[in-house]
Design a protein around this motif. Structure first.
Motif, short mmCIF file in Angstrom:
data_model
loop_
_atom_site.label_atom_id
_atom_site.label_comp_id
_atom_site.label_asym_id
_atom_site.label_seq_id
_atom_site.Cartn_x
_atom_site.Cartn_y
_atom_site.Cartn_z
N GLU A 53 37.68 47.91 35.33
CA GLU A 53 36.94 48.32 36.53
C GLU A 53 37.03 47.23 37.58
OE1 GLU A 53 35.62 51.07 37.42
OE2 GLU A 53 36.06 52.09 35.52
N ASP A 54 36.84 47.60 38.84
CA ASP A 54 36.78 46.58 39.87
C ASP A 54 35.69 46.94 40.87
OD1 ASP A 54 38.62 46.72 42.82
OD2 ASP A 54 38.30 48.52 41.60
N VAL A 55 34.78 45.99 41.06
CA VAL A 55 33.64 46.16 41.94
C VAL A 55 33.61 44.99 42.91
CG1 VAL A 55 32.33 47.38 40.17
CG2 VAL A 55 32.07 44.90 40.40
N ASN A 91 34.84 39.94 44.84
CA ASN A 91 35.51 41.00 44.08
C ASN A 91 35.58 40.64 42.60
OD1 ASN A 91 38.93 42.12 43.79
ND2 ASN A 91 37.07 43.25 43.32
N HIS A 93 36.82 42.00 38.71
CA HIS A 93 37.40 42.91 37.74
C HIS A 93 36.74 42.60 36.40
CE1 HIS A 93 40.49 43.95 40.60
NE2 HIS A 93 40.87 42.69 40.69
N LYS A 128 33.84 50.38 44.00
CA LYS A 128 35.29 50.22 43.99
C LYS A 128 35.68 49.29 45.11
CE LYS A 128 36.90 52.25 40.47
NZ LYS A 128 37.65 51.47 39.48
N HIS A 131 40.84 49.16 43.99
CA HIS A 131 41.47 50.33 43.38
C HIS A 131 40.75 51.60 43.82
CE1 HIS A 131 42.60 47.39 39.90
NE2 HIS A 131 43.10 47.04 41.07
N THR A 133 38.82 55.24 43.73
CA THR A 133 37.72 55.76 42.92
C THR A 133 38.26 56.87 42.03
OG1 THR A 133 36.12 55.27 44.66
CG2 THR A 133 35.44 56.84 42.98
N MET A 137 33.85 56.53 38.29
CA MET A 137 32.85 56.31 39.33
C MET A 137 32.56 57.55 40.17
SD MET A 137 31.63 53.38 39.04
CE MET A 137 31.97 52.89 37.35
#
Length: 308
Positions: A53-55, A91, A93, A128, A131, A133, A137
């Protein structure tokens, strides 16, 4: 650099920090960073799926978010998870391994996702960052952007795709549990196949990539054959196996070039050599072992045969 070095010196690091302008040193560090996901995912238990995941959160909330994520990993028993990313952008991951037996999501995965979404949005972040969505998500897009913006997204989607045939369930979905459906299972096959994370780094160096299949595709097909056999679909398993012989086994160069680009050092050529050996009986293998021990005489004999 002058400002950073005293700060770094006071941190409890596992190794001394060194800032370098040397291209070779930078390249070595970037190699570790870029291969981190594949290296960790490649060491995951057999039969588990690697989820990335990446937020992103405001930079001032980054450290607290990392600590809270680590706490979520511990509470939900994701012991082998890892966090990395781009700190200057806030950011993150993160990766976790999960076993989706029969395509079903365990309760801990659903609970973890809910708490992770609350954590990121609670810090004013985005679910996101880099990357797109996807399904995971999709149920939370309305929560992040609000009803008005989400309705605009729905309207644009309906104008472009009135029948809902383009990537259904991704980004925009009415199903609150879409992230718990169509989950990817990873059957246990053999060592090379089980370690693969399907990153595709091997594909540009494969000699047969434009002829039949790449190392990644050879591994994915092995998984599909195993999945078909486990599901009792003998027709599909037979069709895949018949096509696999030429598309994967006979047309592999077995030169090991794939291992030079693979972050987890998988040599698909070794796998193909074993598959080729299994196609022949004991007497045939014994004959070729004897030829290998007397290769000079064997090649001379072959040359005479070709002359004749």
């Amino acid at each position: 650099v002058a400002t950073a070095e005293p700060v770094l010196a006071g941190l409890p690091l596992t190794a001394p920090a060194r800032l370098s302008g040397e291209p070779v040193a930078r390249a070595a560090l970037w190699h570790i960073r870029k291969g981190l996901y594949a290296a960790v995912a490649g060491a995951r238990p057999s039969g588990t799926t690697a989820l990335l995941e990446d937020v992103a959160v405001p930079v001032e909330a980054l450290a607290g978010t990392c600590a809270a994520l680590a706490d979520l990993f511990a509470r939900h028993r994701y012991a082998d998870s890892v966090i990395f990313g781009h700190a200057k952008d806030g950011n993150l991951h993160f990766m976790l391994n999960e076993r989706f037996d029969g395509g079903e999501a365990p309760a801990r995965y659903a609970d973890f996702t809910e708490e992770m979404v609350d954590l990121v949005l609670g810090h004013g972040g985005t679910l996101k960052a880099e990357h797109g969505t996807g399904r995971v998500m999709a149920p939370y897009v309305r929560r992040q952007f609000g009803d008005e913006l989400y309705d605009v997204m729905r309207e644009v989607k309906s104008l472009c795709d009135p029948d809902g045939v383009l990537n259904p369930g991704v980004l925009v979905s009415d199903d609150p549990e879409i992230h718990l459906r169509h989950l990817k299972t990873v059957p246990t096959v053999e060592e090379e196949v089980d370690r693969c994370v399907e990153c595709g780094y091997c594909e540009p160096v494969c000699p047969s990539r434009d002829l039949t299949t790449t190392p990644r595709q050879r591994i994915v097909l092995r998984r599909e054959i195993a999945a078909a056999e486990a599901a009792g679909d003998r027709t599909l398993a037979r069709e895949l196996t018949d096509a696999y012989d030429y598309d994967a086994v006979q047309t592999c160069a077995v030169d090991g070039m794939c291992a030079t680009a693979c972050p987890v050092l998988i040599n698909t050529g070794d796998l193909v050599k074993r598959l080729r050996a299994e196609e022949h009986g004991r007497a045939t293998r014994a004959g070729w072992r004897g030829a290998a021990r007397r290769w000079d005489a064997t090649t001379r004999g072959m040359a005479r045969g070709l002359d004749l």
